[in-house]
Enzyme design. Sequence first.
Site, PDB file in Angstrom:
ATOM      1  N   SER A 143       0.847  -1.194   0.000  1.00  0.00           N
ATOM      2  CA  SER A 143       0.000   0.000   0.000  1.00  0.00           C
ATOM      3  C   SER A 143       0.880   1.242   0.000  1.00  0.00           C
ATOM      4  O   SER A 143       2.000   1.226   0.532  1.00  0.00           O
ATOM      5  CB  SER A 143      -0.875   0.018   1.262  1.00  0.00           C
ATOM      6  N   TYR A 157      -1.734  -0.592  10.252  1.00  0.00           N
ATOM      7  CA  TYR A 157      -1.913  -1.092   8.877  1.00  0.00           C
ATOM      8  C   TYR A 157      -0.732  -0.659   8.001  1.00  0.00           C
ATOM      9  O   TYR A 157      -0.167  -1.466   7.253  1.00  0.00           O
ATOM     10  CB  TYR A 157      -3.228  -0.553   8.320  1.00  0.00           C
TER      11      TYR A 157
HETATM   12  P1  NAD Z   1     -11.219  -5.862   0.226  1.00  0.00           P
HETATM   13  O1  NAD Z   1     -11.533  -5.751   1.663  1.00  0.00           O
HETATM   14  O2  NAD Z   1     -12.331  -5.880  -0.752  1.00  0.00           O
HETATM   15  O3  NAD Z   1     -10.300  -7.146  -0.074  1.00  0.00           O
HETATM   16  C1  NAD Z   1      -9.547  -7.799   0.890  1.00  0.00           C
HETATM   17  C2  NAD Z   1      -9.896  -9.268   0.830  1.00  0.00           C
HETATM   18  O4  NAD Z   1      -9.059 -10.001   1.725  1.00  0.00           O
HETATM   19  C3  NAD Z   1     -11.336  -9.513   1.239  1.00  0.00           C
HETATM   20  O5  NAD Z   1     -11.984 -10.303   0.265  1.00  0.00           O
HETATM   21  C4  NAD Z   1     -11.207 -10.273   2.554  1.00  0.00           C
HETATM   22  O6  NAD Z   1     -12.230 -11.196   2.797  1.00  0.00           O
HETATM   23  C5  NAD Z   1      -9.869 -10.961   2.354  1.00  0.00           C
HETATM   24  N1  NAD Z   1      -9.290 -11.399   3.620  1.00  0.00           N
HETATM   25  C6  NAD Z   1      -9.156 -10.677   4.763  1.00  0.00           C
HETATM   26  N2  NAD Z   1      -8.654 -11.432   5.743  1.00  0.00           N
HETATM   27  C7  NAD Z   1      -8.473 -12.668   5.199  1.00  0.00           C
HETATM   28  C8  NAD Z   1      -8.009 -13.899   5.720  1.00  0.00           C
HETATM   29  N3  NAD Z   1      -7.644 -14.029   7.013  1.00  0.00           N
HETATM   30  N4  NAD Z   1      -7.956 -14.978   4.898  1.00  0.00           N
HETATM   31  C9  NAD Z   1      -8.337 -14.870   3.618  1.00  0.00           C
HETATM   32  N5  NAD Z   1      -8.795 -13.731   3.065  1.00  0.00           N
HETATM   33  C10 NAD Z   1      -8.863 -12.646   3.851  1.00  0.00           C
HETATM   34  O7  NAD Z   1     -10.251  -4.644  -0.100  1.00  0.00           O
HETATM   35  P2  NAD Z   1      -9.263  -4.341  -1.309  1.00  0.00           P
HETATM   36  O8  NAD Z   1      -9.123  -2.879  -1.319  1.00  0.00           O
HETATM   37  O9  NAD Z   1      -9.632  -5.061  -2.561  1.00  0.00           O
HETATM   38  O10 NAD Z   1      -7.902  -4.940  -0.706  1.00  0.00           O
HETATM   39  C11 NAD Z   1      -7.054  -5.826  -1.405  1.00  0.00           C
HETATM   40  C12 NAD Z   1      -5.619  -5.549  -1.008  1.00  0.00           C
HETATM   41  O11 NAD Z   1      -5.277  -4.216  -1.424  1.00  0.00           O
HETATM   42  C13 NAD Z   1      -5.389  -5.571   0.511  1.00  0.00           C
HETATM   43  O12 NAD Z   1      -4.143  -6.198   0.786  1.00  0.00           O
HETATM   44  C14 NAD Z   1      -5.305  -4.094   0.877  1.00  0.00           C
HETATM   45  O13 NAD Z   1      -4.541  -3.862   2.017  1.00  0.00           O
HETATM   46  C15 NAD Z   1      -4.657  -3.527  -0.380  1.00  0.00           C
HETATM   47  N6  NAD Z   1      -4.854  -2.081  -0.550  1.00  0.00           N
HETATM   48  C16 NAD Z   1      -6.085  -1.530  -0.740  1.00  0.00           C
HETATM   49  C17 NAD Z   1      -6.203  -0.149  -0.897  1.00  0.00           C
HETATM   50  C18 NAD Z   1      -7.514   0.532  -1.112  1.00  0.00           C
HETATM   51  O14 NAD Z   1      -7.551   1.776  -1.099  1.00  0.00           O
HETATM   52  N7  NAD Z   1      -8.602  -0.185  -1.317  1.00  0.00           N
HETATM   53  C19 NAD Z   1      -5.066   0.644  -0.863  1.00  0.00           C
HETATM   54  C20 NAD Z   1      -3.839   0.050  -0.662  1.00  0.00           C
HETATM   55  C21 NAD Z   1      -3.740  -1.313  -0.518  1.00  0.00           C
END
Ligand code: NAD
Length: 248
Positions: A143, A157
């Site tokens: 991130s 985080y």
């Molecule tokens: P999201 O919450 O839709 O996706 C995260 C997924 O991880 C979810 O489907 C959740 O069920 C799954 N998950 C969580 N804990 C888990 C576990 N113990 N076992 C298996 N699966 C698990 O959000 P997203 O934004 O699509 O996030 C995806 C990745 O992108 C994450 O690593 C997040 O940190 C990163 N990210 C997101 C953003 C943003 O702005 N959305 C920014 C930077 C990084």
Amino acid sequence: MSKVALITGASRGIGAATARLLAQQGYRLCLNYLREAARAEALAEELSARGAEILTVQADLAEESEVVRLFQTLDRRFGSLDALVNNAGILLPQSRVEDLDAARINRLLTTNVTSQFLCCREAVRRMSHRHGGRGGAIVNVSSAAARLGSPHEYVDYAASKGAIDTLTRGLALEVAGEGIRVNCVRPGFIHTEMHGDGGEPGRVARLAPQLPMGRGGEPVEVAAAIRWLLGDEASYVTGAFIDLAGGR
Ligand code: NAD
């Protein structure tokens, strides 16, 4: 035979967008999910209807035994692994550091860091030339928070994602001579449901005017970078980071 990719946390958001792009490229896919079985199955049906071969596996990656079971299930179905997208992660409610406790910090680190280490371990055991594998590619999802620190909101985080940057660099160097490329994407403010889990579903819209590009990102814009890093066009790229944060 077409390549096999595993995407963790694939039922929604960036993981689901990545599944759609990789399916278009002809990958056979293992889609891991935690709780949202109906969404994972709906995605699998959508992609299968377009001719993709999909396996869905429920597993809580915060548990080592579940990580091992996920990869064993993948082995039984596909017999090999070419690509890992280490995407699963959590965000907990906004908090200052002075209000954090050990239970929360450890939950976050176990889910965001330990799980990615364990998935890398299982992937390397299958991909590395040292173990008779045919090589492969890993993309870790970090991130922009790793660079920005997320003060007043999510320093825990942000620190977990800092660890992912270090994992990426260290592992990339460790396995560079074994046929495995390890790279990282660092999304910024992307329109997904994760922000609701942090207590502010409208967070991206609130912050968008402050971003250099004046808008948040879409999951598919992150997925496109992941697809490129996994593919042959990135054959000389390892230990690299792509920031997808609209200039932030
Ligand atoms: P999201 O919450 O839709 O996706 C995260 C997924 O991880 C979810 O489907 C959740 O069920 C799954 N998950 C969580 N804990 C888990 C576990 N113990 N076992 C298996 N699966 C698990 O959000 P997203 O934004 O699509 O996030 C995806 C990745 O992108 C994450 O690593 C997040 O940190 C990163 N990210 C997101 C953003 C943003 O702005 N959305 C920014 C930077 C990084």
